[in-house]
Design an enzyme around this catalytic site. Structure first.
Site: not given
Length: 367
Positions: A149-151
């Site tokens: 999800c950080d992407a």
């Protein structure tokens, strides 16, 4: 209807608490104080560098640095960004498809828009040309390009900023495609939050079940903070009539409502969103991104001011309580992929400072 009533009641109760709290913290909301505190945190961080300058950690930090530059107009801040760009030769990181290696390009593009120096964006344009003609190869586990999800903070804003700067929607369409892949992979429709990656999803074949001490799913605060930060940075670029804008608006509003309900009494969020009792300290990086994202929504007329302003004010008071006497942003969770890291007043990371600077850049715009 029931959910709306609950949110309104929560806002009323929170509003009363915040007004009482804010009465003793009026100085924290003065423009001069916000700028002073941002500069203090930024100066300390610049004097304590960490990681490669193109690294994702510094990508998040320099997103905040540029926001501080816009807020203060400081030539010193511009000089620091320019020196960073020169040291990097204005290049992204070396991994072609890895979102983390694109985040620093957000700052390059923002700076190009100010100075018009082509060298600031030419390497990223070349990288994107290579990206778009080179198929991503999964490894059997990570089959999607952006599988964590950080992407969604790292790459989409850079792609969209480039597309808007060059007036070329191919970059926007690529970002749409890859974001929606990640959404389909990680979005939890029950909780309106993102799993960090497939390893934190339940009921998936072949995946070991992970849960918090209270038996609830693991939703990492900073991970969802990354996503909310990415959402507002994409939305701030997209034209009002962009065909896919409603997808981002819907995702943002759903997350905002959930995040509002998870704010703790001190105005901050815990590193585990659904098990705050196991992680009692307010965490700087996730809380900073939430304060930034919610304040942006108010400032841009997307979130209801009466509902969300008390939460933002309370968050800003809480964040200022994390600033240590020497100026560094403390209580920042170290690098990781979930809540299972200890941190304290002396714990800092460059992305924690970046999140604080982003938050300040939006709080100062509030009426």
């Amino acid at each position: 209807m029931k959910k709306t009533i609950i949110l309104l009641l929560a806002a009323i109760v929170l509003g009363g608490t915040v007004q009482a709290q804010k009465a003793g913290n009026e100085k924290l909301f003065k423009d001069s104080y916000i700028k002073k505190t941002m500069k203090m945190a930024l100066d300390w961080q610049l004097e304590h560098p960490k990681h490669e300058l193109y690294d994702w950690t510094n990508g998040a930090f320099y997103a905040g640095v540029f926001a501080a530059y816009e807020t203060t107009g400081s030539k010193k801040i511009w000089k620091a960004m320019y020196e960073m760009g020169e040291a990097n030769e204005w290049k992204p990181g070396p991994r072609l498809h890895h979102a983390d290696d694109h985040v620093i390009c957000q700052t390059y593009i923002d700076m190009y828009r100010v100075s018009g120096e082509e060298k600031m964006i030419e390497p990223f344009i070349a990288t994107m040309d290579e990206f778009m003609k080179t198929p991503y190869k999964g490894d059997g586990i990570r089959e999607k390009t952006w599988w964590w999800c950080d992407a969604l903070f790292m790459a989409p804003p850079a792609f969209v900023k480039l597309g808007m700067t060059l007036d070329d929607d191919k970059y926007l369409k690529l970002s749409d495609e890859l974001w929606e892949e990640t959404y389909d992979l990680l979005w939890d429709k029950e909780h309106h939050l993102y799993a960090r990656d497939m390893g934190y999803k339940w009921n998936e074949p072949g995946i070991e079940e992970k849960k918090e001490a209270n038996g609830k799913k693991i939703f990492w605060s900073r991970g969802n903070g990354w996503v909310m930060g990415g959402l507002v940075r994409v939305l701030s670029e997209l034209p009002k009539d962009y065909p896919n804008r409603d997808f981002y608006i819907q995702n943002y509003k759903e997350m905002a409502a959930k995040i509002l309900s998870l704010q703790q009494e001190d105005g901050l969020w815990r590193s585990s969103l659904l098990d705050p009792e196991s992680y009692p300290g307010g965490e700087a990086s996730g809380s900073g991104f939430y304060c930034y994202a919610l304040a942006w929504g108010i400032n841009n007329g997307i979130l209801d001011k009466a509902t969300y302003l008390p939460a933002v004010e309370k968050a800003w008071v809480g964040l200022n309580g994390l600033i240590q006497p020497d100026g560094h942003v403390g209580w920042c969770q170290p690098i990781g992929a979930d809540p299972r890291k200890n941190f304290e007043a002396e714990s800092w990371e460059v992305y924690g400072t970046g999140a604080f600077l982003l938050a300040g850049s939006e709080v100062i715009k509030l009426d």
